[in-house]
Design an enzyme around this catalytic site. Structure first.
Site, PDB file in Angstrom:
ATOM      1  N   LEU A 172       7.205  -5.562  18.713  1.00 11.62           N
ATOM      2  CA  LEU A 172       6.143  -6.640  19.347  1.00 11.62           C
ATOM      3  C   LEU A 172       6.306  -7.949  18.097  1.00 11.62           C
ATOM      4  CD1 LEU A 172       3.183  -4.762  18.416  1.00 11.62           C
ATOM      5  CD2 LEU A 172       3.350  -5.727  20.481  1.00 11.62           C
ATOM      6  N   ASN A 173       7.176  -7.779  17.198  1.00 15.46           N
ATOM      7  CA  ASN A 173       7.619  -9.121  16.226  1.00 15.46           C
ATOM      8  C   ASN A 173       9.041  -8.439  15.494  1.00 15.46           C
ATOM      9  OD1 ASN A 173       8.092 -10.418  14.213  1.00 15.46           O
ATOM     10  ND2 ASN A 173       6.332 -11.833  14.274  1.00 15.46           N
TER      11      ASN A 173
ATOM     12  N   GLY B 294       0.684  -0.898  -0.003  1.00 11.80           N
ATOM     13  CA  GLY B 294       0.010   0.065  -0.037  1.00 11.80           C
ATOM     14  C   GLY B 294       0.719   1.127   0.035  1.00 11.80           C
ATOM     15  N   PHE B 295       1.367   1.570   1.185  1.00 11.54           N
ATOM     16  CA  PHE B 295       2.784   3.016   0.760  1.00 11.54           C
ATOM     17  C   PHE B 295       1.304   4.013   0.739  1.00 11.54           C
ATOM     18  CE2 PHE B 295       4.485  -0.904  -1.184  1.00 11.54           C
ATOM     19  CZ  PHE B 295       5.260  -1.665  -0.270  1.00 11.54           C
TER      20      PHE B 295
ATOM     21  N   GLY C 286       6.328   1.027  10.776  1.00 14.75           N
ATOM     22  CA  GLY C 286       6.048   1.040   9.573  1.00 14.75           C
ATOM     23  C   GLY C 286       6.848   2.778   8.189  1.00 14.75           C
ATOM     24  N   GLU C 287       6.944   3.118   9.352  1.00 16.90           N
ATOM     25  CA  GLU C 287       7.847   5.238   8.900  1.00 16.90           C
ATOM     26  C   GLU C 287       8.990   4.866   8.863  1.00 16.90           C
ATOM     27  OE1 GLU C 287       3.347   6.400   7.177  1.00 16.90           O
ATOM     28  OE2 GLU C 287       4.289   6.216   9.207  1.00 16.90           O
TER      29      GLU C 287
ATOM     30  N   THR D 224       8.597  -9.177  11.820  1.00 20.00           N
ATOM     31  CA  THR D 224       8.823  -8.117  10.621  1.00 20.00           C
ATOM     32  C   THR D 224       8.725  -7.112  11.002  1.00 20.00           C
ATOM     33  OG1 THR D 224       6.356  -8.222  12.434  1.00 20.00           O
ATOM     34  CG2 THR D 224       6.479  -9.504  10.854  1.00 20.00           C
TER      35      THR D 224
ATOM     36  N   GLN E 247      10.315  -4.602   8.032  1.00 13.08           N
ATOM     37  CA  GLN E 247       9.823  -3.128   8.019  1.00 13.08           C
ATOM     38  C   GLN E 247      10.537  -1.526   7.473  1.00 13.08           C
ATOM     39  OE1 GLN E 247       5.591  -1.550   7.839  1.00 13.08           O
ATOM     40  NE2 GLN E 247       6.312  -3.288   6.969  1.00 13.08           N
TER      41      GLN E 247
END
Ligand code: FES
Ligand code: FES
Lengths: 731, 166
Positions: free
Chosen positions: A616-617, A241-242, A690-691, A620, A624
Site C-alpha cells: 500500500l505504501n 510496540g512490537f 510488519g513481521e 512505510t 517495516q
C-alpha cells in the site's frame, strides 16, 4: 448503514485498478510526520491534566507472600499521597487479544521484579524516592526458574504427526539431526509503557501506550471492575510496540485504581528496568530439528520439536513451529511443542511470535542440509517448495517463495559466491554470505471504521493505532484513493475507543483488516455520491475532488452541497482461511565478516526480497522491513536476556546491558517487493508486512558466519566467545 | 531552588526540587514534551538536547547544573517552517513511531556541527581533521541514539542529504 464483508472467497478482479487518484502503492510521506519531527505528537505520558499526581511502581525483590513493612512510614514522607496495594493490580500484562483481565493480585509475587505496590506522590521525584525506600519482603520459597528444572507440559492440541519420520530418517541419503537454541529477548520499544488516568464520575479515561484498543478497553474494564462503556482509552501516538503493548499492562490498571482512590489524575510511567521486567519477553527456545532428504536433497521427512517457557496460568506459548507445517516438502512430519512452567517474567508476543525464532532455527538446519548434500542452499530451497500444504491438499492463496529466492539471489550477486566455506579472507577477516527463506502466516481480523466526506475533505475514524507502522499514511491513502482526494484532504483520526473498533496493531493484521474496513466505509460514501450523480458506483470516476460520470463532471464539494456523507465499514474473517493457506514469503541474503582473532562478526550488507500482496505504501512498508532485518541482526549477534540461575531475575534489564542494534551495527539494507496480489484477502488483495522482515533474517547471518569462517553455531546469539571457540576447534 | 534557563530563546525562571533532571525540567515543568525519555539513564539518546550548542543527554544532567544555560530542544529546531533536517527526516522516512526522533534530530544537529569543527570520533583515522561525513563516521557519531524501529537507513540518508549541502 454499513458495508459489511465476510471474507469467504477469492476476489480475482483487481478492484483498485478502476480507481483514479493514484495514491495506493505510492511512497507517500507519513501525514503525522510534521508533528513527529517538531515534537508536537503527544504520547501517553504527555498532555497532563491540571493536578496530576505521579505514581511509581514497587517491585518484588523475591517470590512469595508480600509484606510491605514500612508502608505507614512511607505514606508520611513529604508529598506522598498513598501507597496502593490493591488486589485488582496486575501481575503482568494481558496477552494479545485477551479481552479480559490477566492474572491479578499483588499479595503474592510469582516472579522477581513483579509489581506489588504503587506509591503516589505530588511530584515524580517524591514518588520515586518513596518507592525506593519501601521495605518489601517476600515470604516464600524460590520456585523453579530454569526450563530444564521442570517437567514441561505437553499440550495435546499442539502435537502433530503424519507419516513415519523415524523411517524417513533411517532411509535418508542426507540428513540433519540437531538442536538449536535462541535466547529470551525483549521488545524494548523506545517509549516506556505509560498511563495517565482520570475519572469523571464513574467514567474512566486513560491515555496509554497500547496497540489494540478494543481489547485493551475490555481488559481494563474487567481489571478495574467497571462496565466497558465507562472506559475510554486514548493512544494517538505509540512509541513502538512490537507486541509489548498488545495487552493492558500493570501501569495502566495501577494508574486507574490510584486515580479512583485519590480523586485526581494519576500518571504512572514504567522506568526502563520495569519495562524489561514486567512487560512480556520473548521466550527462549530449544528446538530439535530433524530433516531427512533423498539424494537430490528433496525432503522426505521433517521434525520440529520446541521447548519454550512461561509463568503458570499464562495462556500464551511462543508458537515456534507455526510455519513448519507448510514451509517445505516432506511427507513425514512430526511437530512437537512443550511448555516449561517457570517463574521468570511472563513471556508473550514479540514481533513475529513463532516464526521469528522458529523459521530462524529451521533455516539454519536447511543450510546444514545443503552443506551435507553438497547442494547450493538457494537451489536446495527451490527444490523443496511444496505445491500445496504437505499432507493436506490445501492450496496456498498465493505463494512467491521461488520468485523471492531467485530475485534476491540475482540482485545480491549470489552466483559469484564460492561453494566452499572459508574461501575468502581480507586481513584478519573471513568473508562469506548466507541465505534464508522468510515465512510468516497471514491473518485477517475483525475491524470497523467510519469515513465522513464533507466539503473540506474526508475524515477517517477508527480506534486503530499507529505504532510506527504507517497506519496514518495508508488509511489516508485508501480513503483518498476511493474518494478521489489528494492525501492532504483526508484526515485520519486514530487511537480513541470512542471511534469504531479497528483491528488493533499486532500480528501484521492492521493494513489488511482495518484498511479493508476503511475501504468498505469509503465504498458506501462512493455509492451515495454515485446516487447523487445518477449513475452506478462502477461508472463513477472520482479524482482530485471531482466526480465524473459519462459526460457529467462536478465538483464533489458542490455535489454534496455543504452536507456530509458518512460511510461505515465492517470486515470479518470468513471461510477463506479454512479454504486456503495464507502466508507471506521472502528471501534474506547477508554478507558478513568474521574476525579470526577476536571472533567479532560484522554484517556488511543485507538484502531482502519479499512478497506480501499489494504493497500500500512503499516507503512505510520498506521501513517495516528495515526494522525486521535489523532485529534479525540483533537476534543473530547481540540480543540475549540473561536470567539469574538462582531466582530467575532479569540480570541485564536495561539498554546498556541488553544490546539492541545501534546505527553502527546496521549496514546498508536493500529491500525489494515482488509484485503480488492475493485474491483471498479481500478487495485490496493485501497481506501484512510488519513481521516478515524478521523471520529468518538471523539465519541468513548465522549461515553467512558458517560460509565465511566454517563455524557452525546453533546457539544464538553468535557472540564472540562462541565464534572464537568454534574457530579454535577448526584450528 | 530557583533555576533560570533559556529554552529555544525564551527565558524561564523555575522553582525546582534539587532532584529534577534537566529533561524533567523541560518536559514536566516547562511543558515542552518534544524531548523524550526512553531510559532516564543515558543509554538511549531520546532526550538529546543542545546545551550552549553541544548535544547532551538531558536525563543525565540535573537542572540545577544548567542555571543560565542556553538550551535548544526539538521544538526550537524550526521556526514556523521545517528545518532542512526535519524535512529530510520526513522525506527519507527517518522515523516510524517517532519516539527517538527528537533526540535523533538534536543529536544530528550537534553532530554536524562537531564534524564541521573538526572533532574526531572513534573511527577517525587521525586526531586531526577535517573529516568527511563518511558512512562510518556518520554511523559511529549517531550510535548514541537508539532507534528500536530501526530507521537507521532513513536517518542516515536524511542526515547525509543535509550534511552534504552544508
Ligand atoms: S532518556 Fe536520556 S539517554 Fe535515554
Ligand atoms: S522511530 Fe521508533 S524508535 Fe526510532
Amino acid at each position: 448503514m454499513s458495508y459489511e464483508l465476510k471474507v469467504d472467497d477469492k476476489e480475482t478482479t483487481d478492484r483498485a485498478a478502476g480507481l483514479s487518484q493514484g495514491l495506493l502503492g505510492t511512497a507517500a510521506d507519513r501525514p503525522e510526520g510534521v508533528l513527529k519531527v517538531t515534537g508536537r505528537a503527544t504520547y501517553a505520558a504527555e498532555d497532563m491534566p491540571e493536578g496530576t499526581a505521579f505514581g511509581v511502581l514497587v517491585r518484588a525483590p523475591a517470590m512469595g507472600r508480600v509484606e510491605l513493612g514500612n508502608a505507614p512510614a512511607v505514606e508520611k514522607l513529604p508529598g506522598v499521597l498513598a501507597v496502593i496495594h490493591d488486589k485488582r493490580m496486575l501481575r503482568n500484562p494481558a496477552q494479545g487479544m485477551a479481552g479480559e483481565a490477566p492474572v491479578q493480585g499483588v499479595a503474592e509475587a510469582d516472579y522477581v521484579g513483579q509489581p506489588i505496590a504503587l506509591v503516589v506522590a505530588g511530584s515524580f521525584e517524591q514518588a520515586r524516592h518513596a518507592a525506593e525506600v519501601m521495605e518489601v519482603r517476600c515470604l516464600g520459597e524460590i520456585r523453579p526458574v530454569s526450563p530444564g528444572a521442570v517437567e514441561p507440559e505437553v499440550p495435546e492440541k499442539k502435537q502433530s504427526s503424519m507419516g513415519d519420520l523415524d523411517a524417513a530418517m533411517a532411509a535418508a541419503v542426507h540428513k540433519v539431526d540437531a538442536t538449536y537454541s535462541t535466547s529470551a529477548m525483549s521488545s524494548a520499544a523506545m517509549e516506556p509503557h505509560a498511563a495517565l488516568a482520570w475519572w469523571e464520575g464513574d467514567k474512566l479515561t486513560v491515555r496509554a501506550s497500547l496497540q489494540m484498543l478494543k481489547y485493551n478497553r475490555a481488559e481494563l474494564a474487567d481489571s478495574v471492575g467497571i462496565p466497558l462503556e465507562n472506559v475510554r482509552i486514548l493512544s494517538p501516538y505509540v512509541g513502538g510496540g512490537f507486541g509489548s503493548k498488545l495487552g493492558v499492562s500493570p501501569e495502566v490498571v495501577a494508574a486507574a485504581i490510584a486515580a479512583q482512590q485519590l480523586g485526581r489524575p494519576v500518571r504512572v510511567v514504567l522506568n526502563r528496568r520495569q519495562v524489561f521486567e514486567t512487560i512480556t519477553r520473548r521466550s527462549e527456545t530449544e528446538q530439535h530439528i530433524r530433516l531427512a532428504a533423498d539424494g537430490e536433497g528433496r525432503l522426505t521427512g521433517v521434525g520440529h520439536d520446541a521447548l519454550v517457557s512461561n509463568l503458570p496460568e499464562e495462556p500464551f506459548s511462543e508458537p515456534v513451529t507455526q510455519a513448519t507445517p507448510f514451509n517445505y516438502e516432506g511427507a513425514a512430519r512430526t511437530i512437537g511443542h512443550r511448555v516449561a512452567r517457570i517463574h521468570r517474567p511472563a513471556a508473550g508476543s514479540v514481533r513475529a511470535p513463532g516464526e521469528a525464532v522458529g523459521v530462524t532455527a529451521f533455516e539454519i538446519a536447511m543450510d546444514e542440509l545443503a552443506v551435507a548434500a553438497g547442494i547450493d542452499p538457494v537451489e536446495l530451497r527451490l527444490r523443496n517448495i511444496p505445491a500445496e500444504v504437505p499432507g493436506t491438499g490445501k492450496p496456498f492463496s498465493s505463494h512467491m517463495l521461488a520468485e523471492s529466492l531467485n530475485d534476491g539471489a540475482a540482485r545480491f550477486g549470489w552466483a559469484d559466491r564460492a561453494a566452499e566455506p572459508r574461501a575468502r579472507r581480507e586481513g584478519e577477516w573471513w568473508i562469506g554470505s548466507g541465505v534464508a527463506s522468510a515465512f510468516r502466516v497471514n491473518m485477517l481480523s475483525e475491524a470497523e471504521a467510519r469515513v465522513v466526506l464533507g466539503p473540506e475533505g474526508a475524515i477517517v475514524e477508527t480506534d486503530m493505532t499507529d505504532i510506527g507502522t504507517g497506519t496514518y499514511a495508508i488509511l489516508g491513502q485508501i480513503a483518498g484513493e476511493l474518494l478521489g482526494l489528494p492525501q492532504e484532504k483526508v484526515e485520519v483520526r486514530l487511537g480513541d475507543t470512542a471511534f469504531p473498533p479497528g483491528s488493533g496493531s499486532g500480528g501484521s493484521i492492521g493494513a489488511a483488516s482495518t484498511g479493508t474496513a476503511v475501504w468498505l466505509a469509503a465504498q458506501e460514501v462512493r455509492a451515495a455520491l454515485a446516487k447523487e450523480m445518477g449513475c452506478e458506483p462502477d461508472d463513477l470516476t472520482l479524482k482530485d475532488g471531482r466526480a465524473t460520470c459519462g459526460n457529467i463532471s462536478r465538483d464533489i464539494a458542490e455535489l454534496i452541497s455543504g452536507e456530509s456523507l458518512e460511510g461505515h465499514g465492517h470486515v470479518q474473517p470468513g471461510d477463506a482461511s479454512s479454504k486456503v493457506k495464507q502466508a507471506t514469503f521472502g528471501a534474506h541474503f547477508a554478507e558478513v565478516a568474521v574476525n579470526d582473532v577476536t571472533g567479532e562478526v560484522r554484517v556488511r550488507r543485507m538484502l531482502g526480497s519479499f512478497a506480501a500482496g499489494r504493497i500500500l505504501n512503499l516507503k512505510t512498508a520498506r521501513s517495516q522491513c528495515h526494522g525486521g532485518m535489523t532485529w534479525g541482526i540483533g537476534m543473530a549477534l547481540t540480543e540475549e536476556l540473561v536470567h539469574d540461575r538462582r531466582d530467575g531475575h532479569m540480570v541485564n534489564r536495561d539498554l546498556a546491558e541488553y544490546h539492541v542494534a545501534v546505527n553502527a551495527d546496521v549496514p546498508p539494507l536493500e529491500v525489494h517487493f515482488l509484485e503480488e496480489r492475493d485474491p483471498w484477502t479481500g478487495p485490496m488483495q493485501v497481506k501484512g508486512i510488519g513481521e516478515l522482515g524478521i523471520c529468518g533474517a538471523a539465519a541468513a547471518i548465522l549461515n553467512a558466519i558458517h560460509h565465511a569462517s566454517g563455524v557452525r553455531l546453533r546457539d544464538l546469539p553468535a557472540t564472540p566467545d562462541k565464534v572464537l571457540a568454534g574457530l579454535e576447534e577448526l584450528g | 531552588m530557583q533555576i533560570d534557563l533559556t529554552i529555544n530563546q525564551k527565558s524561564y525562571s523555575l522553582e525546582l526540587d534539587s532532584r529534577v533532571t534537566l529533561l524533567d525540567a523541560i518536559r514536566e515543568h516547562v511543558g515542552l514534551t518534544g524531548s523524550k525519555k526512553g531510559c532516564d539513564h543515558g543509554q538511549c539518546g531520546a532526550c538529546t538536547v543542545l546545551v550552549n550548542g553541544r548535544r547532551i543527554n538531558a536525563c543525565l544532567s540535573l537542572a540545577a547544573m544548567h542555571d543560565g544555560d542556553e538550551i535548544t530542544t526539538v521544538e526550537g529546531l524550526s521556526d514556523g517552517e521545517l528545518s532542512p533536517l526535519q524535512a529530510a527526516f520526513i522525506k527519507e522516512d527517518g522515523f516510524q513511531c517517532g519516539y527517538c526522533t527528537p533526540g535523533q534530530l538534536c543529536s544530528a544537529t550537534g553532530m554536524l556541527q562537531e564534524i564541521s569543527e573538526g572533532w574526531p570520533s572513534h573511527v577517525s583515522d587521525s586526531l586531526d581533521g577535517p573529516y568527511e561525513l563518511s558512512e562510518a563516521e556518520l554511523s559511529e557519531r549517531m550510535s548514541g541514539n537508539l532507534c528500536r524501529c530501526s530507521c537507521y537507513p532513513g536517518i542516515n540518508a536524511a542526515i547525509r542529504s543535509v550534511g552534504e549541502k552544508a
